[in-house]
Structures are given as structure tokens and as C-alpha cells.
Write a protein that holds these residues in place. Structure first.
Motif, PDB file in Angstrom:
ATOM      1  N   GLY A  83      19.727 -49.244  10.457  1.00 21.34           N
ATOM      2  CA  GLY A  83      20.476 -50.247  10.482  1.00 21.34           C
ATOM      3  C   GLY A  83      19.506 -51.391  10.092  1.00 21.34           C
ATOM      4  N   ILE A  84      19.365 -51.395   8.671  1.00 21.72           N
ATOM      5  CA  ILE A  84      18.478 -52.597   8.115  1.00 21.72           C
ATOM      6  C   ILE A  84      19.633 -53.486   7.234  1.00 21.72           C
ATOM      7  CG2 ILE A  84      16.515 -53.353   6.712  1.00 21.72           C
ATOM      8  CD1 ILE A  84      15.204 -50.718   7.503  1.00 21.72           C
ATOM      9  N   LYS A  85      19.589 -54.561   7.533  1.00 22.44           N
ATOM     10  CA  LYS A  85      20.612 -55.303   6.386  1.00 22.44           C
ATOM     11  C   LYS A  85      20.105 -56.731   5.984  1.00 22.44           C
ATOM     12  CE  LYS A  85      24.418 -52.988   7.629  1.00 22.44           C
ATOM     13  NZ  LYS A  85      23.937 -51.749   7.322  1.00 22.44           N
ATOM     14  N   VAL A  86      20.174 -57.020   4.880  1.00 24.44           N
ATOM     15  CA  VAL A  86      19.411 -58.198   4.142  1.00 24.44           C
ATOM     16  C   VAL A  86      20.479 -59.408   4.672  1.00 24.44           C
ATOM     17  CG1 VAL A  86      18.933 -59.410   1.993  1.00 24.44           C
ATOM     18  CG2 VAL A  86      18.576 -57.145   2.425  1.00 24.44           C
ATOM     19  N   SER A  87      19.967 -60.455   5.435  1.00 23.01           N
ATOM     20  CA  SER A  87      20.702 -61.397   6.020  1.00 23.01           C
ATOM     21  C   SER A  87      20.615 -62.751   5.201  1.00 23.01           C
ATOM     22  CB  SER A  87      20.441 -61.581   7.433  1.00 23.01           C
ATOM     23  OG  SER A  87      18.968 -62.011   7.602  1.00 23.01           O
ATOM     24  N   GLN A  88      19.611 -62.757   4.433  1.00 22.80           N
ATOM     25  CA  GLN A  88      19.346 -64.077   3.753  1.00 22.80           C
ATOM     26  C   GLN A  88      18.553 -63.405   2.381  1.00 22.80           C
ATOM     27  OE1 GLN A  88      17.458 -67.216   5.812  1.00 22.80           O
ATOM     28  NE2 GLN A  88      16.788 -68.063   4.137  1.00 22.80           N
ATOM     29  N   GLY A  89      18.538 -64.199   1.019  1.00 20.39           N
ATOM     30  CA  GLY A  89      17.943 -63.917  -0.015  1.00 20.39           C
ATOM     31  C   GLY A  89      18.173 -62.494  -0.592  1.00 20.39           C
ATOM     32  N   LYS A  90      17.313 -62.265  -1.423  1.00 28.97           N
ATOM     33  CA  LYS A  90      17.468 -60.967  -2.067  1.00 28.97           C
ATOM     34  C   LYS A  90      16.174 -60.079  -2.011  1.00 28.97           C
ATOM     35  CE  LYS A  90      20.744 -62.911  -5.321  1.00 28.97           C
ATOM     36  NZ  LYS A  90      21.401 -63.072  -6.364  1.00 28.97           N
ATOM     37  N   THR A  91      16.634 -58.717  -2.246  1.00 29.84           N
ATOM     38  CA  THR A  91      15.181 -57.941  -2.314  1.00 29.84           C
ATOM     39  C   THR A  91      14.516 -57.668  -3.804  1.00 29.84           C
ATOM     40  OG1 THR A  91      16.630 -55.859  -2.635  1.00 29.84           O
ATOM     41  CG2 THR A  91      16.078 -56.579  -0.366  1.00 29.84           C
ATOM     42  N   SER A  92      15.008 -58.327  -4.686  1.00 27.11           N
ATOM     43  CA  SER A  92      14.579 -58.449  -6.139  1.00 27.11           C
ATOM     44  C   SER A  92      12.956 -58.328  -6.110  1.00 27.11           C
ATOM     45  CB  SER A  92      15.239 -59.361  -7.021  1.00 27.11           C
ATOM     46  OG  SER A  92      14.689 -60.690  -6.503  1.00 27.11           O
ATOM     47  N   PHE A  93      12.335 -58.967  -5.146  1.00 25.82           N
ATOM     48  CA  PHE A  93      10.826 -59.216  -5.267  1.00 25.82           C
ATOM     49  C   PHE A  93      10.236 -57.620  -5.035  1.00 25.82           C
ATOM     50  CE2 PHE A  93      11.649 -58.725  -0.868  1.00 25.82           C
ATOM     51  CZ  PHE A  93      10.537 -58.096  -0.230  1.00 25.82           C
ATOM     52  N   MET A  94      10.890 -56.674  -4.628  1.00 23.25           N
ATOM     53  CA  MET A  94      10.434 -55.189  -4.533  1.00 23.25           C
ATOM     54  C   MET A  94      10.393 -54.725  -5.946  1.00 23.25           C
ATOM     55  SD  MET A  94      10.091 -54.588  -1.267  1.00 23.25           S
ATOM     56  CE  MET A  94      10.192 -52.903  -1.086  1.00 23.25           C
ATOM     57  N   LYS A  95      10.944 -55.061  -6.986  1.00 26.02           N
ATOM     58  CA  LYS A  95      10.971 -54.428  -8.160  1.00 26.02           C
ATOM     59  C   LYS A  95       9.514 -55.125  -8.875  1.00 26.02           C
ATOM     60  CE  LYS A  95      15.826 -54.392  -8.441  1.00 26.02           C
ATOM     61  NZ  LYS A  95      17.443 -54.701  -8.797  1.00 26.02           N
ATOM     62  N   ASN A  96       9.030 -56.013  -8.464  1.00 25.54           N
ATOM     63  CA  ASN A  96       7.826 -56.500  -9.095  1.00 25.54           C
ATOM     64  C   ASN A  96       6.363 -56.029  -8.694  1.00 25.54           C
ATOM     65  OD1 ASN A  96       9.636 -58.643 -10.043  1.00 25.54           O
ATOM     66  ND2 ASN A  96       9.244 -59.907  -8.363  1.00 25.54           N
ATOM     67  N   ASP A  97       5.629 -55.937  -9.712  1.00 26.86           N
ATOM     68  CA  ASP A  97       4.205 -55.264  -9.110  1.00 26.86           C
ATOM     69  C   ASP A  97       3.771 -56.728  -8.397  1.00 26.86           C
ATOM     70  OD1 ASP A  97       4.047 -52.926 -10.584  1.00 26.86           O
ATOM     71  OD2 ASP A  97       3.701 -53.984 -12.323  1.00 26.86           O
ATOM     72  N   GLY A  98       3.208 -56.354  -7.340  1.00 29.51           N
ATOM     73  CA  GLY A  98       2.489 -57.183  -6.428  1.00 29.51           C
ATOM     74  C   GLY A  98       2.038 -56.700  -5.113  1.00 29.51           C
ATOM     75  N   THR A  99       1.752 -57.558  -4.080  1.00 28.29           N
ATOM     76  CA  THR A  99       1.215 -57.260  -2.892  1.00 28.29           C
ATOM     77  C   THR A  99       1.742 -58.065  -1.832  1.00 28.29           C
ATOM     78  OG1 THR A  99      -0.873 -58.576  -3.192  1.00 28.29           O
ATOM     79  CG2 THR A  99      -1.155 -56.434  -3.844  1.00 28.29           C
ATOM     80  N   ILE A 100       1.806 -57.323  -0.609  1.00 28.35           N
ATOM     81  CA  ILE A 100       2.090 -58.090   0.552  1.00 28.35           C
ATOM     82  C   ILE A 100       1.258 -58.036   1.742  1.00 28.35           C
ATOM     83  CG2 ILE A 100       4.149 -57.934   2.409  1.00 28.35           C
ATOM     84  CD1 ILE A 100       5.914 -56.802   0.420  1.00 28.35           C
ATOM     85  N   SER A 101       0.964 -58.990   2.335  1.00 28.19           N
ATOM     86  CA  SER A 101       0.178 -59.008   3.662  1.00 28.19           C
ATOM     87  C   SER A 101       1.364 -58.941   4.907  1.00 28.19           C
ATOM     88  CB  SER A 101      -0.696 -60.410   3.886  1.00 28.19           C
ATOM     89  OG  SER A 101      -1.620 -60.382   2.870  1.00 28.19           O
ATOM     90  N   VAL A 102       0.969 -58.154   5.785  1.00 26.90           N
ATOM     91  CA  VAL A 102       1.981 -58.228   6.823  1.00 26.90           C
ATOM     92  C   VAL A 102       1.310 -58.659   8.282  1.00 26.90           C
ATOM     93  CG1 VAL A 102       1.339 -55.673   7.565  1.00 26.90           C
ATOM     94  CG2 VAL A 102       3.751 -56.598   7.867  1.00 26.90           C
ATOM     95  N   VAL A 103       2.193 -59.332   9.067  1.00 18.38           N
ATOM     96  CA  VAL A 103       1.886 -59.755  10.322  1.00 18.38           C
ATOM     97  C   VAL A 103       2.872 -59.226  11.156  1.00 18.38           C
ATOM     98  CG1 VAL A 103       1.671 -61.797  11.652  1.00 18.38           C
ATOM     99  CG2 VAL A 103       0.921 -62.106   9.351  1.00 18.38           C
ATOM    100  N   PHE A 104       2.510 -58.464  12.180  1.00 17.73           N
ATOM    101  CA  PHE A 104       3.322 -58.236  13.218  1.00 17.73           C
ATOM    102  C   PHE A 104       3.172 -58.993  14.599  1.00 17.73           C
ATOM    103  CE2 PHE A 104       1.743 -54.497  10.799  1.00 17.73           C
ATOM    104  CZ  PHE A 104       3.103 -53.765  10.465  1.00 17.73           C
ATOM    105  N   ASN A 105       4.558 -59.308  14.812  1.00 16.29           N
ATOM    106  CA  ASN A 105       4.686 -60.071  16.047  1.00 16.29           C
ATOM    107  C   ASN A 105       5.286 -58.991  17.274  1.00 16.29           C
ATOM    108  OD1 ASN A 105       5.260 -61.990  18.037  1.00 16.29           O
ATOM    109  ND2 ASN A 105       6.616 -63.145  16.878  1.00 16.29           N
ATOM    110  N   TRP A 106       4.395 -58.870  18.201  1.00 16.89           N
ATOM    111  CA  TRP A 106       4.964 -58.109  19.421  1.00 16.89           C
ATOM    112  C   TRP A 106       5.307 -58.977  20.543  1.00 16.89           C
ATOM    113  CZ3 TRP A 106       5.285 -53.014  18.724  1.00 16.89           C
ATOM    114  CH2 TRP A 106       5.042 -51.908  17.560  1.00 16.89           C
TER     115      TRP A 106
END
Length: 171
Positions: free
Chosen positions: A21-44
Motif C-alpha cells: 500500500g505505497i502511494k505517492v501523495s505529493q510530488g513525483k518519483t522522477s528523482f529515482m531515475k537520476n544517478d544520486g544518493t539519499i541519506s535516510v532518517v528513520f523516525n520511530w
């Protein structure tokens, strides 16, 4: 012909049963097509168990094991499935992904081909551009079903890996 039809129906049922059940609610996923890096922050901090009590209270002494194992599996699943952009450690990245968990639940799936414990995950995932601070994409995760194992801990880790993998493939 009946056997072929039955096989097709079973295959379609299986596909939909495992759909997340993953839905895009805002923006676009086009960044996934670029070469790049992501830092991830988990909030529990606001994560609940079955909408009843905090996960920290539910998992007690195993809380840190669940958090560490879940985060590592999420990253592994994402990086395995993403063709271009990858999650990296540290602050030297193009994007920041914040994963705000809101609820977890566990159930036993006996009606599937392989029975076992499964988990459901609810979260909001926000991806921002590191340079501009602009929100690139926002995902709503509602009742994502993943994992399958007789061990509850292994099922949880598998569900987190499934979430990362499914997120990397979301269009």
C-alpha cells in the motif's frame, strides 16, 4: 483449459495479496531515475503497535534489535531494487529521505502457499532535495504487508526489506 485459467487466477490473487500500500501523495518519483544518493532518517518516536501502545513498549528489551535490524533491511531492500539512486550513510547525499513510522501490526498468514508471520506497516516517507530543502516526493504507506517467517523477528526484518524494495520500484 480449466487448469490454465485456475493457474492464472491463483497467480493474479498472489500478486494482489502481496501488493503493498505505497502511494505517492505529493510530488513525483522522477528523482529515482537520476544517478544520486539519499541519506535516510528513520523516525520511530510516534510508532504504535496495533494502534494500542508504543512499539518501544511492545518490543521491550528487543526494541533496539528491531530498530537496527529493520533499518538495515530497509536500506538493503531499497539499494537492491533501485537501479540509479542509492541510500548511503552520512550527510554527503543529494536527497534526504525521512521515514516517519506510525503503526505496525503482525498477523499469521495460514491461507497462503507458505504460512507464517507477516507484518503490516503504516508510515509517511518524505524525500527532500538537500540543497534547496524542497519536498521532491511524499509517500503514504498504508497497511503495507510484507515478510513471511515463523520467527516474528525475521518476519519483521523481511517486511522492512520488502518495504524498501517496493519503495524503490514505486512509480
Amino acid at each position: 483449459m480449466k487448469r490454465l485459467y485456475l493457474t492464472f487466477c491463483v497467480a493474479m490473487f498472489t500478486l494482489f495479496a502481496f501488493a503493498g500500500g505505497i502511494k505517492v501523495s505529493q510530488g513525483k518519483t522522477s528523482f529515482m531515475k537520476n544517478d544520486g544518493t539519499i541519506s535516510v532518517v528513520f523516525n520511530w518516536n510516534d510508532a504504535q503497535w496495533n494502534n494500542e501502545k508504543p512499539v518501544k513498549e511492545q518490543w521491550n528489551d528487543e526494541y533496539q534489535s528491531y530498530v537496527d535490524g529493520g533499518e538495515a533491511c530497509f536500506i538493503e531492500g531499497f539499494n537492491k531494487s533501485s537501479k540509479k539512486v542509492k541510500i548511503v550513510k552520512g550527510d554527503a547525499s543529494d536527497y534526504i529521505m525521512t521515514v516517519n513510522f506510525s503503526n505496525f501490526d503482525k498477523f499469521f498468514s495460514a491461507m497462503s502457499i507458505v504460512p507464517g508471520n507477516k507484518h503490516k506497516i503504516w508510515a509517511e516517507i518524505i524525500v527532500t532535495d538537500r540543497k534547496t530543502g524542497e519536498v521532491i516526493c511524499k509517500y503514504n504507506v498504508k497497511e503495507f504487508k510484507g515478510g513471511r517467517d515463523f520467527s516474528v523477528f525475521d518476519s519483521f526484518k523481511e517486511s522492512m526489506e520488502d518495504l524498501g524494495s517496493e519503495l524503490a520500484g514505486t512509480k
